[in-house]
Design a protein around this motif. Structure first.
Motif, short mmCIF file in Angstrom:
data_model
loop_
_atom_site.label_atom_id
_atom_site.label_comp_id
_atom_site.label_asym_id
_atom_site.label_seq_id
_atom_site.Cartn_x
_atom_site.Cartn_y
_atom_site.Cartn_z
N TYR A 54 35.79 33.08 -15.44
CA TYR A 54 37.11 32.50 -15.24
C TYR A 54 37.97 32.61 -16.50
O TYR A 54 39.15 32.97 -16.42
N ASN A 57 39.25 36.08 -16.95
CA ASN A 57 40.40 36.37 -16.09
C ASN A 57 41.67 35.79 -16.69
O ASN A 57 42.75 36.39 -16.61
N ARG A 58 41.55 34.61 -17.29
CA ARG A 58 42.71 34.00 -17.96
C ARG A 58 43.21 34.89 -19.09
O ARG A 58 44.41 35.07 -19.26
N GLN A 62 45.29 37.09 -15.36
CA GLN A 62 45.17 37.19 -13.91
C GLN A 62 44.41 35.99 -13.35
O GLN A 62 43.60 35.36 -14.04
N GLN A 63 44.66 35.72 -12.07
CA GLN A 63 43.96 34.63 -11.39
C GLN A 63 42.55 35.06 -10.99
O GLN A 63 41.62 34.28 -10.99
N SER A 64 42.42 36.33 -10.66
CA SER A 64 41.11 36.85 -10.24
C SER A 64 40.91 38.22 -10.85
O SER A 64 41.83 38.84 -11.37
N GLU A 247 39.15 30.87 -7.51
CA GLU A 247 40.03 32.03 -7.43
C GLU A 247 41.28 31.75 -6.61
O GLU A 247 42.29 32.44 -6.77
N GLU A 248 41.21 30.76 -5.76
CA GLU A 248 42.35 30.46 -4.88
C GLU A 248 43.30 29.45 -5.52
O GLU A 248 44.44 29.28 -5.07
N THR A 250 45.97 27.63 -7.80
CA THR A 250 47.10 27.97 -8.66
C THR A 250 47.09 27.04 -9.86
O THR A 250 46.31 26.07 -9.91
N GLU A 251 47.97 27.29 -10.81
CA GLU A 251 48.00 26.46 -12.02
C GLU A 251 48.32 24.99 -11.70
O GLU A 251 47.83 24.09 -12.37
N LEU A 254 45.29 22.84 -11.08
CA LEU A 254 44.35 22.62 -12.18
C LEU A 254 44.71 21.38 -12.98
O LEU A 254 45.88 21.00 -13.06
N LEU A 259 44.42 23.06 -18.40
CA LEU A 259 45.39 24.16 -18.44
C LEU A 259 45.97 24.32 -19.84
O LEU A 259 46.10 25.45 -20.36
#
Length: 624
Positions: A54, A57-58, A62-64, A247-248, A250-251, A254, A259
């Protein structure tokens, strides 16, 4: 914070083959081969199912991308790679390496985990260690891979006087990412930073018992191998239910504190992690990274301990051969696209200068530890040979065009000779006047051609016997007048021949000027590259020195006087090495200049190299 570009998704870089041996995937190697700019390499390691993918990806913005999992099964196998444009450093590529989770009991192969950890260390600019909960003795015991580095990695082929300094100089920076952290960052009543939390956890325990030695071992390894250490603590990002579909999310789904910390972590990586280097302070490109990975994996496959020094030697040969090939290809592509033959030698020389400068810059960027300038001298000779061939083609094309004009202009004269028009009294004067008139017309039409005088010289020489025959047939001239005309004709031919030689001498002078310019460009590029490498080496040494001074002070503060004394000896040795390195700079640059000049003299024996302009200025800095 999207980085975009280069790769739309990660690919596998290193995996197990059918024989359960590590091997490099060709697809990933091909991607790295196409990256000609410096790379910043970030690897993440840690126990399986701790959320390593994860945070990578950050970093990719990207989210995924890297596979996430919500079960107890490890998702990532081997080492996966994602190359994206660096969001802060223009002209750099950010290479993210997500490693297989360590400690998966289903694998049953502890050595496999060790090699994955070692490869992450060897390939990285910074190593992110991802764990859950807190940094306590249990967490450090799980990081036992760091205690095995000296058994599985060698920096030098020969035994080193200060192996710890060698490791510290070449190993990446270390970032500990603590996930699902729920404690307050306090020591007593004092609020502390996450970095202070890490350093507190790495405090050594006094005593000589086996238990104490075991307790101190991972802590000492982290303190002695990684000069730069950083820590980030992340709260739980979401509820248990939502964690299963990370993965689904959004910010806005979180935890705000998570964050904020994730963004701080990413900005730290973007701002502070340097491009990947190898021993000698040499920054490497994506292409070199791929070759380096191949060398390390091959060593592991063959049952050897990866050695950084040997890897650099192997890498140097691969890189330097390719650097010569690509630099020469660059030069020829530039020359063929810009040069329209025939053309003025000065214009061709200017195109050569531009093409050569671009080729040398490419070579210096890609070449590697060419300490004896063997490959640079090879390139220098090949560029000179290619340029001479192009210059010859330029002369040949000029000859073709000059001869075409000559045949057209002198056609009238040739017809008169063929039908015997000049074989009569006073015919020689008509022949001579026509020859002079047509020669002037030819010169006017070929004045921009570099071979004009040479072609005319050969033509007049070929017509010498014809002129003498017409002269002898002209009964209107006395024997004395005929003799005088014979001599005049010879003089004209000699004068024209002299003009042809002068034309060729001008071309030769141009070649010498081009060679001087080539020499200067090679010297300038080498010196600037050495300056960059020396600056990087100095920074590495200063970083190691600062770390050792901090460690000595910490040891003294905790009462480890014997270890502090040992650390002081290492500090003294390192300072001595840094002083010797500074003193050796003038001899290094002199040796390089001698090598480049010797090559120039081999190519053109009468060439005398001169140091001019920026080259001389740069050299003076080295001697100061």
């Amino acid at each position: 914070m999207a980085c975009g570009g280069l790769m739309s998704a990660p690919v596998c870089l290193i995996e197990n083959d059918e024989n359960e041996k590590l091997h490099l995937r060709k697809q990933a190697k091909d991607i790295l081969d196409g990256i000609k700019e410096p790379v910043v390499v970030v690897s993440v390691v840690g126990l399986y199912r701790t959320g390593k993918s994860y945070i990578m990806n950050r970093l990719a913005g990207q989210q995924s991308g890297f596979a996430l999992g919500s079960t107890i099964e490890s998702k990532t196998k081997g080492i996966w790679m994602w190359c994206v444009p660096h969001p802060y450093k223009e002209g750099h590529t950010l290479v993210l390496l997500d490693t297989e989770g360590l400690g998966d009991v289903k694998k049953g192969d502890e050595k496999h985990d060790t090699w994955i950890f070692c490869l992450a260390v060897l390939l990285s600019s910074t190593l992110v260690y991802n764990s859950l909960g807190v940094i306590d003795n249990t967490a450090l015991e799980k990081l036992h891979y760091v205690t095995e580095l000296t058994e599985n990695i060698r920096v030098k082929a020969e035994v080193s006087r200060d192996e710890e300094a060698d490791f510290m100089r070449t190993f990446p920076s270390f970032v500990w990412a603590v996930r699902d952290f729920t404690l307050e960052l306090k020591m007593g009543n004092k609020t502390i930073t996450s970095d202070e939390y890490l350093e507190s956890a790495l405090t050594l325990k006094p005593g000589n018992s086996p238990q104490t030695a075991q307790f101190n071992l991972p802590r000492r390894c982290l303190r002695h191998f990684f000069a730069v250490r950083k820590c980030f603590v992340f709260p739980r990002p979401a509820s248990t239910q939502n964690m299963r579909r990370m993965e689904e999310l959004t910010e806005k789904d979180l935890d705000s504190e998570f964050l904020e910390q994730a963004n701080t972590f990413c900005h730290y990586i973007y701002d502070n992690v340097d491009p990947k280097t190898v021993s000698g302070g040499r920054t490497i490109t994506g292409s070199a990274l791929g070759n380096l990975a191949e060398v390390y994996v091959e060593a592991i496959r063959s049952g050897k301990v990866p050695c950084l020094e040997n890897a650099v030697v192997s890498l140097a040969k691969i890189q330097n051969v390719r650097a010569v090939e690509q630099a020469l290809e660059s030069y020829m592509t530039e020359m063929l696209s810009m040069a329209q033959l025939p053309m003025d030698p000065a214009d061709l020389s200017n195109i050569h200068t531009v093409a050569e400068k671009k080729a040398i810059e490419g070579f210096v960027t890609m070449s590697f530890n060419d300490n004896d300038q063997t490959y640079q001298q090879e390139l220098m000779g090949k560029i000179y040979d290619e340029y001479q061939q192009i210059c010859q083609q330029n002369r040949d094309e000029s000859v073709i065009q000059c001869e075409a004009v000559l045949h057209n202009v002198f056609d009238k004269l040739e017809k008169g000779i063929f039908d015997g028009s000049y074989l009569k009294p006073r015919g020689y004067r008509q022949y001579r006047d026509m020859l002079a008139q047509l020669a002037n017309e030819y010169k006017a039409r070929t004045q921009s051609q570099i071979m004009s005088e040479e072609v005319l010289s050969k033509f007049l020489k070929a017509k010498e016997e014809v002129g003498n025959m017409i002269l002898r047939a002209d009964e209107s001239l006395s024997a004395a007048e005929q003799e005088k005309e014979v001599q005049r004709l010879k003089n004209e031919i000699l004068e024209q021949r002299q003009r042809g030689l002068e034309e060729q001498n001008r071309l030769q002078e141009r070649a010498f000027k081009d060679m001087q310019r080539t020499h200067d460009e090679h010297v300038n590029q080498i010196i600037h590259q050495m300056e960059r490498e020396h600056e990087r080496m100095s920074r590495d040494n200063e970083r190691v020195l600062e770390a050792k001074l901090r460690e000595r002070d910490a040891l003294l503060q905790k009462g480890f006087e014997q270890q502090a004394s040992r650390m002081q000896r290492q500090i003294d040795r390192l300072q001595s090495e840094m002083h010797e390195e500074q003193k050796s700079k003038p001899s290094k640059i002199s040796r390089i200049l001698d090598g480049v000049s010797a090559t120039a003299e081999l190519i053109l024996p009468s060439f005398v190299p001169k140091l001019v302009g920026r080259g001389l200025s740069a050299i003076s800095k080295w001697f100061n």
